[in-house]
Structures are given as structure tokens and as C-alpha cells.
Design a protein around this motif. Structure first.
Motif, PDB file in Angstrom:
ATOM      1  N   THR A 178       3.346   0.514  17.017  1.00  0.00           N
ATOM      2  CA  THR A 178       3.442   1.743  17.752  1.00  0.00           C
ATOM      3  C   THR A 178       5.020   1.956  18.401  1.00  0.00           C
ATOM      4  O   THR A 178       5.617   3.104  18.006  1.00  0.00           O
ATOM      5  CB  THR A 178       2.739   1.909  18.914  1.00  0.00           C
ATOM      6  N   TYR A 179       5.803   0.491  18.366  1.00  0.00           N
ATOM      7  CA  TYR A 179       7.025   1.032  18.862  1.00  0.00           C
ATOM      8  C   TYR A 179       8.015   1.246  17.799  1.00  0.00           C
ATOM      9  O   TYR A 179       8.916   1.909  17.789  1.00  0.00           O
ATOM     10  CB  TYR A 179       7.372  -0.384  19.442  1.00  0.00           C
ATOM     11  N   GLU A 180       7.544   0.612  16.430  1.00  0.00           N
ATOM     12  CA  GLU A 180       8.366   0.933  15.419  1.00  0.00           C
ATOM     13  C   GLU A 180       8.261   2.592  15.142  1.00  0.00           C
ATOM     14  O   GLU A 180       9.413   3.244  14.615  1.00  0.00           O
ATOM     15  CB  GLU A 180       7.840   0.173  14.046  1.00  0.00           C
ATOM     16  N   TYR A 181       6.996   3.112  15.290  1.00  0.00           N
ATOM     17  CA  TYR A 181       7.005   4.602  15.024  1.00  0.00           C
ATOM     18  C   TYR A 181       7.743   5.406  15.960  1.00  0.00           C
ATOM     19  O   TYR A 181       8.385   6.195  15.497  1.00  0.00           O
ATOM     20  CB  TYR A 181       5.430   5.020  15.260  1.00  0.00           C
ATOM     21  N   PHE A 182       7.717   5.097  17.109  1.00  0.00           N
ATOM     22  CA  PHE A 182       8.673   5.780  18.188  1.00  0.00           C
ATOM     23  C   PHE A 182      10.017   5.691  17.751  1.00  0.00           C
ATOM     24  O   PHE A 182      10.916   6.547  17.818  1.00  0.00           O
ATOM     25  CB  PHE A 182       8.250   5.648  19.584  1.00  0.00           C
ATOM     26  N   GLU A 183      10.486   4.571  17.373  1.00  0.00           N
ATOM     27  CA  GLU A 183      11.845   4.162  17.101  1.00  0.00           C
ATOM     28  C   GLU A 183      12.582   5.092  15.911  1.00  0.00           C
ATOM     29  O   GLU A 183      13.412   5.526  15.807  1.00  0.00           O
ATOM     30  CB  GLU A 183      12.202   2.787  16.982  1.00  0.00           C
ATOM     31  N   ARG A 184      11.403   4.835  14.666  1.00  0.00           N
ATOM     32  CA  ARG A 184      11.919   5.646  13.623  1.00  0.00           C
ATOM     33  C   ARG A 184      11.848   7.058  13.970  1.00  0.00           C
ATOM     34  O   ARG A 184      12.732   7.762  13.238  1.00  0.00           O
ATOM     35  CB  ARG A 184      10.802   4.881  12.414  1.00  0.00           C
ATOM     36  N   ALA A 185      10.856   7.554  14.607  1.00  0.00           N
ATOM     37  CA  ALA A 185      10.788   8.882  14.830  1.00  0.00           C
ATOM     38  C   ALA A 185      12.145   9.596  15.547  1.00  0.00           C
ATOM     39  O   ALA A 185      12.626  10.552  15.116  1.00  0.00           O
ATOM     40  CB  ALA A 185       9.513   9.417  15.481  1.00  0.00           C
ATOM     41  N   ARG A 186      12.475   8.641  16.482  1.00  0.00           N
ATOM     42  CA  ARG A 186      13.736   9.064  17.151  1.00  0.00           C
ATOM     43  C   ARG A 186      15.007   8.986  16.446  1.00  0.00           C
ATOM     44  O   ARG A 186      15.861  10.057  16.569  1.00  0.00           O
ATOM     45  CB  ARG A 186      13.868   8.073  18.341  1.00  0.00           C
TER      46      ARG A 186
END
Length: 258
Positions: free
Chosen positions: A46-54
């Protein structure tokens, strides 16, 4: 002594895909098989998802010379899947917590030898149960000697099919690109009228519990949705005159290709 500071890159400035920094671009990100071997949990993904999306959102906005707002889309995997999995896990955890701390009370078993005075289904089926009580709308034909063409229960089943069929066909009729009710007052009025009808027909299904004249309750069941839909259409139509439709349509326009 030469200054090689521009060639240096600290650990804090490196784009890493392990969740400890800004997620690297796709060509630098490890594959799913490589990521799986690291035994990462849902929180890490989940953290990777938000970081990549940002990161992707920031990169696209910096590279774009489009004045309007960009509507960015992300692939289903891993962005949407991880986000939906995180949200679903949160709500499942809340349900498990509530069911463990506040277990529902189980009443006495039903008595098969006695029929309750009032029979009602679950609350979310009140609207369907109300459609089964539309016997007053079943016409009596003089050609049949004052008899009805079909039984009231058959008429109620057909009414359910008509309502469900109308709800299913609405998305195929409304093919516009509007994102706000004020942009299409008619379809917004149809939606409000449908919600009001679901509420009024649910109230009518429990007419034995409503302290009101049955004829008045039957009339309000169909009158309230029509009035509510018309008022919604009139209000949105008035608001649309001063609404900057073209600007809002460009506001949601996709970013043009490079």
C-alpha cells in the motif's frame, strides 16, 4: 581538488522501490516475482502504491504544459488492486471488530403454528414488497365482466420486472459525459425521482404501520417522486444558466497527448 558533488547521490535522494523512499519509475521497479521474494505485506504494498501514484502524478504535472487540470489514470495492477485491497481490508477489519464486540441479539425461535399479524421482509426489500401491493392499479376490464386481466400478485411481479428493467437500462440511455448534476438536470431529476419512489414505495409496503389514510398514502407514493423530480429539474435548470459549463467541461478534459 575536483568537486564531484553533482555526481554524488545520497541514500535519501535515491529513488528506491522498497518503500523507504520515493518509488522509482516502472523500468527501475522490481517485478512482482522479485517483490514477492521479499515477503512484503499489504501495508508495504500500500505504501508503494501511494508513493508511486504521487511520483507519477508529480512527474506528469511537471512535464505537462496544459493549463487545465489533468485527469490522470493509473493501471489496474498494482495501483487499483492494492488500493481497493487496502480499503476492503480496513472495512472487513471493522466488521470483524464490531461483530466481536457487539454480537447481535438472537431472539426467540419462530413459532410455526402461529402467523404474525404483520409480515415484512428485510428493510432493503421494502420497495419490492411495496410493488407487490399495487393491486389498486390493476385495471378491471369491462370486457371481462369487471374481472381483472391478471391476479394482483402477478401484477406485482410484473411491476418489479418493469422497475428493475428501467434501472438497468438507464445507463445505456444516458451516454453523456456530465460529471455534475447541474450539467444534465433531466437525468439528475430522474435519479432523485427514483430515490424518492424507492422510499415512498417502501413506506407504502408497511402501510399497516403508518397512521395515515391509505388512499392518501397511495397517492403520495406516486405524487412525491414526481414533485421531487420536477423541483430538482427546475432548480438545476436555473443553476445551469449561471454555471460555466464550458470551463468545467475543460476542467475534466483528459490531458492531450504530447
Amino acid at each position: 581538488m575536483t568537486d564531484d558533488t553533482p555526481n554524488r547521490e545520497t541514500d535519501a535522494e535515491k529513488a528506491r522501490a522498497d518503500g523507504s523512499g520515493i518509488v522509482a519509475p516502472d523500468d527501475e521497479t522490481p517485478t512482482w516475482r522479485e517483490r514477492k521474494t521479499r515477503t512484503q505485506g499489504l501495508s508495504q504494498l500500500t505504501y508503494e502504491y501511494f508513493e508511486r501514484a504521487r511520483r507519477e502524478d508529480q512527474d506528469l504535472r511537471q512535464e505537462s504544459d496544459y493549463v487545465e487540470r489533468d485527469v490522470l489514470a493509473f493501471p489496474t495492477w498494482p495501483h487499483e488492486v492494492i488500493r481497493n485491497l487496502a480499503v476492503a481490508s480496513f472495512f472487513v477489519g471493522m466488521l470483524i471488530f464490531l461483530s466481536a464486540t457487539l454480537p447481535p441479539h438472537i431472539g426467540d425461535p419462530a413459532n410455526p403454528s402461529s402467523t404474525p399479524a404483520i409480515i415484512l421482509p428485510d428493510w432493503y426489500l421494502y420497495w419490492s414488497f411495496g410493488l407487490l401491493k399495487l393491486g389498486p392499479l390493476n385495471p378491471e376490464l369491462s370486457i371481462l365482466g369487471g374481472q381483472k386481466l391478471m391476479a394482483d400478485r402477478t401484477y406485482g411481479v410484473l411491476a418489479n420486472l418493469v422497475v428493475v428493467g428501467f434501472v438497468a437500462i438507464v445507463p445505456f440511455l444516458n451516454k453523456g459525459s456530465a460529471r455534475r448534476p447541474v450539467e444534465q438536470p433531466f437525468w439528475a431529476a430522474v435519479g432523485v425521482g427514483g430515490v424518492l419512489f424507492a422510499f415512498t414505495i417502501s413506506v407504502y409496503s408497511a402501510k399497516n404501520l403508518i397512521p395515515m389514510n391509505l388512499h392518501l398514502l397511495f397517492d403520495l407514493t406516486f405524487l412525491v417522486p414526481i414533485v421531487g423530480g420536477f423541483v430538482t429539474w427546475a432548480v438545476l435548470k436555473t443553476m445551469r444558466e449561471g454555471y460555466m459549463y464550458d470551463l468545467n467541461r475543460r476542467y475534466y478534459r483528459l490531458r492531450p497527448p504530447k
